[in-house]
Design a protein around this motif. Sequence first.
Motif, PDB file in Angstrom:
ATOM      1  N   THR A 157       0.896  -1.122  -0.032  1.00 36.27           N
ATOM      2  CA  THR A 157       0.035   0.057   0.105  1.00 36.27           C
ATOM      3  C   THR A 157       0.835   1.344  -0.117  1.00 36.27           C
ATOM      4  O   THR A 157       0.599   2.187  -0.872  1.00 36.27           O
ATOM      5  N   ALA A 158       2.123   1.296   0.868  1.00 34.62           N
ATOM      6  CA  ALA A 158       2.912   2.329   0.922  1.00 34.62           C
ATOM      7  C   ALA A 158       3.662   2.483  -0.325  1.00 34.62           C
ATOM      8  O   ALA A 158       3.837   3.760  -0.844  1.00 34.62           O
ATOM      9  N   LEU A 159       3.993   1.438  -1.111  1.00 35.68           N
ATOM     10  CA  LEU A 159       4.927   1.527  -2.175  1.00 35.68           C
ATOM     11  C   LEU A 159       3.883   2.200  -3.353  1.00 35.68           C
ATOM     12  O   LEU A 159       4.336   3.010  -4.259  1.00 35.68           O
ATOM     13  N   GLY A 160       2.437   1.738  -3.237  1.00 30.05           N
ATOM     14  CA  GLY A 160       1.773   2.336  -4.325  1.00 30.05           C
ATOM     15  C   GLY A 160       1.597   3.654  -4.166  1.00 30.05           C
ATOM     16  O   GLY A 160       1.334   4.287  -5.192  1.00 30.05           O
ATOM     17  N   ILE A 161       1.141   4.007  -2.965  1.00 34.97           N
ATOM     18  CA  ILE A 161       0.859   5.668  -3.001  1.00 34.97           C
ATOM     19  C   ILE A 161       2.143   6.314  -3.002  1.00 34.97           C
ATOM     20  O   ILE A 161       2.027   7.440  -3.837  1.00 34.97           O
ATOM     21  N   HIS A 162       3.330   5.562  -2.684  1.00 33.84           N
ATOM     22  CA  HIS A 162       4.546   6.741  -3.114  1.00 33.84           C
ATOM     23  C   HIS A 162       4.826   6.722  -4.596  1.00 33.84           C
ATOM     24  O   HIS A 162       5.196   7.712  -5.186  1.00 33.84           O
ATOM     25  N   ALA A 163       4.556   5.670  -5.477  1.00 37.90           N
ATOM     26  CA  ALA A 163       4.539   5.668  -6.838  1.00 37.90           C
ATOM     27  C   ALA A 163       3.655   6.856  -7.380  1.00 37.90           C
ATOM     28  O   ALA A 163       4.087   7.580  -8.451  1.00 37.90           O
ATOM     29  N   ILE A 164       2.379   6.792  -6.815  1.00 37.69           N
ATOM     30  CA  ILE A 164       1.418   7.785  -7.490  1.00 37.69           C
ATOM     31  C   ILE A 164       1.970   9.097  -7.282  1.00 37.69           C
ATOM     32  O   ILE A 164       1.896  10.051  -8.189  1.00 37.69           O
ATOM     33  N   VAL A 165       2.358   9.384  -5.936  1.00 36.61           N
ATOM     34  CA  VAL A 165       2.544  10.648  -5.533  1.00 36.61           C
ATOM     35  C   VAL A 165       3.855  11.156  -5.948  1.00 36.61           C
ATOM     36  O   VAL A 165       3.947  12.513  -6.712  1.00 36.61           O
TER      37      VAL A 165
END
Length: 226
Positions: free
Chosen positions: A42-50
């Motif tokens: 979840t954290a890696l996904g949010i990081h990539a989006i941001v």
Amino acid sequence: MGGTIFNCVMILLGSTIGSLFKKGIKERYQEVIMQAMGLAATALGIHAIVKYMPASEYPVLFIVSLAIGGLVGEKLELEAKFKRLVQRFSKTNLAEGLSTAILLFCIGSLSILGPVEAALHGNYTYLFTNGILDGITSIVLATTFGIGIAFAAIVLFLWQGFFYLGALYMESYLTTALLAEISIIGGVLILASGLSILGIKKFNTINLLPSLLVPFLFFIGLHIVS
């Protein structure tokens, strides 16, 4: 392709080590590791989006890509076919873990830029670094989902091979803008996978994979028109 082969070997090695650990870990500890992997994804996904959203030259493209890709994936029933294939080899929740592993290994700047750098400049630094990271990640994943995580190495080889050959023969198409769009969509898919592992909301992530092809077609169309 030496860097990609190293990357795949590290996944195979990590999956083997992790599967050996799995046998000696009690069920309640495996549950904690599962939660940790869900939170990490979840954290890696949010990081990539941001990280990549501000670099997008076409802010609506990822939305259109997810919609079109989702429809195509649903029509082809990719999720159901993937699960049936995996269940031939395992009766556990390997399908969920393997889909997460594929996304984590394939969607990321190192896994995309690595083969491009190797093809154009003979620089294998990104791929060697990515291989070490994927090796560690595969240990954790295999501790939870078993040796089947090793199958992700096959997909990674094909994925990085595509970018390696693309950099050699289609360099003009592999622009920074295209890579940003792919990374945004990949981030959304990794986020969806993390939420699925945590049990917050089950997503048919495999059905959304065709979304990654839409930006390629869009940029090829732009190139032809211009």
